[in-house]
Motif scaffolding. Structure first.
Motif, PDB file in Angstrom:
ATOM      1  N   THR A  43       0.845  -1.197   0.000  1.00 32.47           N
ATOM      2  CA  THR A  43       0.000   0.000   0.000  1.00 32.47           C
ATOM      3  C   THR A  43       0.879   1.245   0.000  1.00 32.47           C
ATOM      4  N   ILE A  44       0.553   2.208  -0.864  1.00 36.22           N
ATOM      5  CA  ILE A  44       1.270   3.477  -0.866  1.00 36.22           C
ATOM      6  C   ILE A  44       0.313   4.617  -0.559  1.00 36.22           C
ATOM      7  N   ARG A  45       0.872   5.708  -0.052  1.00 38.51           N
ATOM      8  CA  ARG A  45       0.127   6.967   0.026  1.00 38.51           C
ATOM      9  C   ARG A  45       0.915   8.003  -0.756  1.00 38.51           C
ATOM     10  N   ASN A  46       0.207   9.000  -1.325  1.00 40.49           N
ATOM     11  CA  ASN A  46       0.886  10.062  -2.061  1.00 40.49           C
ATOM     12  C   ASN A  46       0.456  11.410  -1.507  1.00 40.49           C
ATOM     13  N   TRP A  47       0.747  12.505  -2.234  1.00 42.75           N
ATOM     14  CA  TRP A  47       0.507  13.847  -1.705  1.00 42.75           C
ATOM     15  C   TRP A  47      -0.312  14.728  -2.634  1.00 42.75           C
ATOM     16  N   SER A  48      -0.806  14.188  -3.743  1.00 45.25           N
ATOM     17  CA  SER A  48      -1.643  14.994  -4.636  1.00 45.25           C
ATOM     18  C   SER A  48      -2.347  14.063  -5.616  1.00 45.25           C
ATOM     19  N   THR A  49      -3.227  14.658  -6.423  1.00 47.61           N
ATOM     20  CA  THR A  49      -3.898  13.891  -7.487  1.00 47.61           C
ATOM     21  C   THR A  49      -3.311  14.226  -8.857  1.00 47.61           C
ATOM     22  N   GLU A  50      -2.172  14.898  -8.873  1.00 47.20           N
ATOM     23  CA  GLU A  50      -1.597  15.372 -10.139  1.00 47.20           C
ATOM     24  C   GLU A  50      -1.350  14.225 -11.125  1.00 47.20           C
ATOM     25  N   ASN A  51      -0.795  13.122 -10.628  1.00 52.68           N
ATOM     26  CA  ASN A  51      -0.551  11.957 -11.489  1.00 52.68           C
ATOM     27  C   ASN A  51      -1.325  10.746 -10.975  1.00 52.68           C
ATOM     28  N   ALA A  52      -2.529  11.008 -10.506  1.00 52.04           N
ATOM     29  CA  ALA A  52      -3.292   9.955  -9.819  1.00 52.04           C
ATOM     30  C   ALA A  52      -3.611   8.773 -10.724  1.00 52.04           C
ATOM     31  N   GLN A  53      -4.002   9.038 -11.963  1.00 51.61           N
ATOM     32  CA  GLN A  53      -4.380   7.926 -12.846  1.00 51.61           C
ATOM     33  C   GLN A  53      -3.199   6.988 -13.084  1.00 51.61           C
ATOM     34  N   THR A  54      -2.033   7.569 -13.345  1.00 50.87           N
ATOM     35  CA  THR A  54      -0.836   6.753 -13.559  1.00 50.87           C
ATOM     36  C   THR A  54      -0.479   5.975 -12.307  1.00 50.87           C
ATOM     37  N   ALA A  55      -0.534   6.645 -11.154  1.00 49.07           N
ATOM     38  CA  ALA A  55      -0.192   5.982  -9.892  1.00 49.07           C
ATOM     39  C   ALA A  55      -1.130   4.813  -9.618  1.00 49.07           C
ATOM     40  N   LEU A  56      -2.411   5.020  -9.827  1.00 48.83           N
ATOM     41  CA  LEU A  56      -3.400   3.962  -9.584  1.00 48.83           C
ATOM     42  C   LEU A  56      -3.217   2.803 -10.563  1.00 48.83           C
ATOM     43  N   ASP A  57      -2.994   3.132 -11.831  1.00 47.58           N
ATOM     44  CA  ASP A  57      -2.824   2.083 -12.842  1.00 47.58           C
ATOM     45  C   ASP A  57      -1.570   1.253 -12.574  1.00 47.58           C
ATOM     46  N   GLN A  58      -0.458   1.930 -12.235  1.00 48.58           N
ATOM     47  CA  GLN A  58       0.774   1.198 -11.944  1.00 48.58           C
ATOM     48  C   GLN A  58       0.622   0.354 -10.684  1.00 48.58           C
ATOM     49  N   ALA A  59      -0.048   0.905  -9.694  1.00 54.68           N
ATOM     50  CA  ALA A  59      -0.271   0.154  -8.458  1.00 54.68           C
ATOM     51  C   ALA A  59      -1.056  -1.124  -8.738  1.00 54.68           C
ATOM     52  N   LEU A  60      -2.073  -1.024  -9.575  1.00 56.17           N
ATOM     53  CA  LEU A  60      -2.904  -2.188  -9.888  1.00 56.17           C
ATOM     54  C   LEU A  60      -2.084  -3.291 -10.547  1.00 56.17           C
ATOM     55  N   VAL A  61      -1.185  -2.906 -11.435  1.00 59.41           N
ATOM     56  CA  VAL A  61      -0.331  -3.879 -12.116  1.00 59.41           C
ATOM     57  C   VAL A  61       0.502  -4.677 -11.112  1.00 59.41           C
ATOM     58  N   HIS A  62       0.932  -4.020 -10.038  1.00 58.67           N
ATOM     59  CA  HIS A  62       1.831  -4.647  -9.068  1.00 58.67           C
ATOM     60  C   HIS A  62       1.112  -5.145  -7.812  1.00 58.67           C
ATOM     61  N   GLY A  63      -0.209  -5.149  -7.846  1.00 63.59           N
ATOM     62  CA  GLY A  63      -0.965  -5.653  -6.703  1.00 63.59           C
ATOM     63  C   GLY A  63      -0.889  -4.754  -5.489  1.00 63.59           C
ATOM     64  N   VAL A  64      -0.769  -3.451  -5.718  1.00 62.27           N
ATOM     65  CA  VAL A  64      -0.597  -2.474  -4.647  1.00 62.27           C
ATOM     66  C   VAL A  64      -1.837  -1.585  -4.576  1.00 62.27           C
ATOM     67  N   ALA A  65      -2.231  -1.215  -3.357  1.00 59.12           N
ATOM     68  CA  ALA A  65      -3.356  -0.299  -3.152  1.00 59.12           C
ATOM     69  C   ALA A  65      -2.826   1.107  -2.887  1.00 59.12           C
ATOM     70  N   VAL A  66      -3.702   2.114  -3.084  1.00 59.29           N
ATOM     71  CA  VAL A  66      -3.298   3.516  -2.974  1.00 59.29           C
ATOM     72  C   VAL A  66      -4.265   4.274  -2.068  1.00 59.29           C
ATOM     73  N   VAL A  67      -3.706   5.005  -1.088  1.00 59.48           N
ATOM     74  CA  VAL A  67      -4.484   5.992  -0.346  1.00 59.48           C
ATOM     75  C   VAL A  67      -4.183   7.330  -1.001  1.00 59.48           C
ATOM     76  N   LEU A  68      -5.177   7.859  -1.698  1.00 57.84           N
ATOM     77  CA  LEU A  68      -4.975   9.012  -2.583  1.00 57.84           C
ATOM     78  C   LEU A  68      -5.198  10.318  -1.822  1.00 57.84           C
ATOM     79  N   CYS A  69      -4.249  11.238  -1.969  1.00 59.12           N
ATOM     80  CA  CYS A  69      -4.305  12.513  -1.245  1.00 59.12           C
ATOM     81  C   CYS A  69      -4.949  13.590  -2.105  1.00 59.12           C
ATOM     82  N   LEU A  70      -6.030  14.161  -1.608  1.00 50.89           N
ATOM     83  CA  LEU A  70      -6.674  15.284  -2.269  1.00 50.89           C
ATOM     84  C   LEU A  70      -5.929  16.568  -1.899  1.00 50.89           C
TER      85      LEU A  70
END
Length: 311
Positions: A43-70
């Motif tokens: 599981t990762i957390r980030n600090w913005s939604t600037e590259n959210a789609q890429t982060a979510l898509d890459q996470a899915l490929v690697h079996g990783v979940a994302v806590v997305l920061c607004l």
């Protein structure tokens, strides 16, 4: 994928798709998500939604979940939380961001702003946080909400209790203060589960200084020990209350020095903190260990000896 917080006989638990979900987390913005997963992170957390789609898509490929920061704007950046029009515009922008990403299967939850208490004077910021949380629960009932707090302040806890009552989880970001978390949680009586959304090396503001006021940085082996002891002594024993933690930082960042918080160097080389997280996440050391620093001295003297060299 539905994610929810459930109360148990001894505290709280995070459920994902109806099953207990054990977060093995780190902060990751520009780091290598494949190496993160290979070392046991999930599981990762980030600090913005600037590259959210890429982060979510890459996470899915690697079996990783994302806590997305607004990206809620802090007061210290000039936002006036007494300006009802500006607050309403920000709420609408956050609604649009939630609508974009709420159905992504890698999404685990929402962070509503990062360290909004840092130098804040207007507690109305947490009224805004609460309204964003309520909006999220209306638009996206499948993912929990939190906001991250810098340090362990009782004043901000009071504001969170009184104003941000809709949040599912409260998140704290601590470094040297990690040792104070058990006593703080007992005193604060939050009655809500907790994330530690940043922890790791002791902060440069918490370390001794040379006589010319340069903060003295631990070497990577010393930092690895801090990560291990921090997790084993202060996070793991409170698993019924701390339902997730995110080590800082899987990647490299310039903050005071190029090496203070990142687990990797600028060229992507691992430091021993990566081994420490591998051990925390998998229960075993990696087969090929990162080099350790035995000593780092000049003529037997270390940084705390205020070494001065002739040019």
């Amino acid at each position: 994928v539905k994610v929810e917080v459930a109360k148990t006989g001894s505290g709280f638990i995070l459920l994902r798709d109806g099953k207990p979900y054990d977060i093995r987390g780190a902060g990751l913005e520009n780091g290598d998500i494949s190496s993160f997963a290979e070392n046991g992170g999930n599981t990762i957390r980030n600090w913005s939604t600037e590259n959210a789609q890429t982060a979510l898509d890459q996470a899915l490929v690697h079996g990783v979940a994302v806590v997305l920061c607004l990206p809620v704007v802090p007061e210290r950046w000039g936002f006036d939380y007494s300006d009802s029009d500006a607050v309403a515009m920000q709420l609408e922008f956050m609604r649009q961001e939630v609508e974009k990403y709420k159905d992504h299967p890698a999404l685990l939850g929402w962070i509503i702003g990062n360290e909004l208490n840092f130098d804040y004077t207007n507690p109305a910021v947490y009224d805004a946080v609460n309204n964003i949380s309520m909006m999220i629960h209306q638009v996206d009932p499948n993912h929990p909400t939190t906001t991250t707090v810098a340090g362990l302040g009782i004043d901000v806890v009071r504001d969170l209790k009184n104003r941000a009552w809709d949040l599912d989880i409260l998140s704290f970001q601590v470094y040297g203060e990690l040792a104070n978390v058990p006593d703080f949680l007992e005193m604060a009586d939050l009655n809500r589960p907790v994330f530690i959304t940043e922890w790791g090396a002791i902060g440069h503001w918490e370390m001794p200084k040379t006589k010319w006021q340069a903060a003295i940085e631990m070497n990577s082996s010393e930092k690895a020990g801090v990560y291990l002891q921090g997790y084993e002594n202060y996070i793991s024993p409170l698993k019924d209350e701390i339902i997730g933690s995110f080590a800082f930082l899987w990647g490299q960042k310039q903050e005071r020095t190029p090496t203070w918080f990142g687990m990797f160097t600028e060229d992507g080389t691992k430091t021993e903190t990566v081994d420490a997280m591998h051990r925390i996440w998998t229960g075993e050391w990696p087969a090929n260990r990162t080099p350790a620093v035995i000593s780092f001295t000049i003529e037997g003297k270390s940084a705390s000896d205020d070494i001065v060299l002739e040019s």
